[in-house]
Design a protein around this motif. Structure first.
Motif, PDB file in Angstrom:
ATOM      1  N   GLY A 255      12.412   0.912  -9.792  1.00  0.00           N
ATOM      2  CA  GLY A 255      11.825   1.359  -8.534  1.00  0.00           C
ATOM      3  C   GLY A 255      10.647   0.533  -8.070  1.00  0.00           C
ATOM      4  O   GLY A 255       9.989   0.867  -7.081  1.00  0.00           O
ATOM      5  N   ARG A 256      10.364  -0.583  -8.768  1.00  0.00           N
ATOM      6  CA  ARG A 256       9.287  -1.479  -8.349  1.00  0.00           C
ATOM      7  C   ARG A 256       9.754  -2.267  -7.130  1.00  0.00           C
ATOM      8  O   ARG A 256      10.923  -2.650  -7.040  1.00  0.00           O
ATOM      9  CB  ARG A 256       8.914  -2.419  -9.492  1.00  0.00           C
TER      10      ARG A 256
ATOM     11  N   ALA B 223       6.120  -3.235   4.572  1.00  0.00           N
ATOM     12  CA  ALA B 223       5.432  -2.118   3.914  1.00  0.00           C
ATOM     13  C   ALA B 223       6.285  -1.692   2.739  1.00  0.00           C
ATOM     14  O   ALA B 223       7.516  -1.869   2.748  1.00  0.00           O
ATOM     15  CB  ALA B 223       5.219  -0.957   4.883  1.00  0.00           C
ATOM     16  N   LYS B 224       5.648  -1.126   1.704  1.00  0.00           N
ATOM     17  CA  LYS B 224       6.398  -0.720   0.530  1.00  0.00           C
ATOM     18  C   LYS B 224       5.729   0.439  -0.174  1.00  0.00           C
ATOM     19  O   LYS B 224       4.542   0.718   0.020  1.00  0.00           O
ATOM     20  CB  LYS B 224       6.564  -1.888  -0.444  1.00  0.00           C
ATOM     21  N   ALA B 225       6.536   1.118  -0.981  1.00  0.00           N
ATOM     22  CA  ALA B 225       6.075   2.161  -1.876  1.00  0.00           C
ATOM     23  C   ALA B 225       7.045   2.166  -3.047  1.00  0.00           C
ATOM     24  O   ALA B 225       7.961   1.350  -3.099  1.00  0.00           O
ATOM     25  CB  ALA B 225       6.046   3.520  -1.164  1.00  0.00           C
TER      26      ALA B 225
ATOM     27  N   VAL C 158       8.859   3.247   5.929  1.00  0.00           N
ATOM     28  CA  VAL C 158       8.540   3.696   4.576  1.00  0.00           C
ATOM     29  C   VAL C 158       8.204   5.182   4.565  1.00  0.00           C
ATOM     30  O   VAL C 158       8.662   5.935   3.696  1.00  0.00           O
ATOM     31  CB  VAL C 158       7.384   2.859   3.995  1.00  0.00           C
ATOM     32  N   ASP C 159       7.405   5.624   5.519  1.00  0.00           N
ATOM     33  CA  ASP C 159       7.053   7.046   5.605  1.00  0.00           C
ATOM     34  C   ASP C 159       8.298   7.910   5.764  1.00  0.00           C
ATOM     35  O   ASP C 159       8.403   8.983   5.161  1.00  0.00           O
ATOM     36  CB  ASP C 159       6.102   7.291   6.771  1.00  0.00           C
ATOM     37  N   ALA C 160       9.238   7.445   6.577  1.00  0.00           N
ATOM     38  CA  ALA C 160      10.466   8.213   6.790  1.00  0.00           C
ATOM     39  C   ALA C 160      11.266   8.337   5.502  1.00  0.00           C
ATOM     40  O   ALA C 160      11.842   9.397   5.215  1.00  0.00           O
ATOM     41  CB  ALA C 160      11.310   7.554   7.876  1.00  0.00           C
TER      42      ALA C 160
END
Length: 224
Positions: free
Chosen positions: A90-91, A107-109, A129-131
């Motif tokens: 998941g990195r 953008a990433k998480a 990313v937020d979605a």
């Protein structure tokens, strides 16, 4: 001319890529994924070799960040490219060269990375990313949600005309590889409709490949 998402489902280990662009057949050039390894999007004056090379590096033991950094250091013309990647842990990693087109960014998480170029505004990748973070259910559904969020946030500066989604899980081939190669309307909504048609049959297609005797009826004329 493109915005995309690469993602991993933390519950199932499935990987996915979704992408849309004003160019035709964008998914044929930009979406890469391998079961158990990761997912990569290669875009902006696209070099498709970056997608396959990144997955090879991750398969050899590199993290997503290490793989993208190796590409950055060793690839000719890398200043023109964008790469996003997620690995089996998941990195995530993102790279945008300084010669990317128009308004660009990423953008990433954990489990998700997004990038775009020729965007209407710089906030589009973060909205994507937020979605993803705020969504649930099947990874395919979440990727559609992300692409819709990109459009709602402004999307590309001009209209998009193609889109696609690739999903991999356990077997050696994509369990879904859906594309809208050209549309004068909204290719993301056409992709969403295609996914809704395909999703109920996904497991049956896998079963038919692995063991046809266990597969359900084909449900077509002549299959009696």
């Amino acid at each position: 001319m493109t915005f995309s998402v690469v993602a991993r489902c933390a519950e199932t280990g499935m990987f996915g890529v979704a992408v849309s662009s004003s160019s035709p057949a964008v998914a044929a050039r930009c979406a890469y994924a391998k079961a158990g390894i990761g997912a990569v999007a290669s875009q902006n004056i696209t070099d498709p070799r970056l997608g396959t090379r990144a997955l090879e590096l991750v398969a050899l033991g590199a993290t997503a960040e290490e793989a993208v950094e190796i590409l950055r250091k060793t690839t000719p013309h890398i200043d023109y490219r964008q790469v996003t990647a997620v690995d089996a842990a998941g990195r995530t990693a993102i790279y945008s060269g300084p010669k990317a087109l128009g308004i660009w960014g990423g953008a990433k998480a954990d489990n998700v990375a997004c990038g775009g170029n020729l965007l209407a505004n710089a906030s589009v990748p973060e909205a994507m990313v937020d979605a993803f973070i705020n969504s649930s259910d099947h990874l395919g559904d979440r990727l559609i949600t992300v692409m819709r969020a990109a459009l709602a946030a402004g999307g590309e500066e001009g209209p998009v005309h193609s889109s696609g989604m690739k999903l991999v899980r356990q077997v050696a081939w994509p369990v879904a590889d859906l594309r809208v190669d050209w549309s004068e309307n909204c290719p993301i909504e056409e992709l969403a409709a295609l996914w809704e048609r395909y999703k109920p049959q996904l497991e049956a297609y896998v079963t038919r490949a692995l063991n046809p005797s266990d597969a359900p009826s084909y449900g077509v004329p002549g299959d009696e």
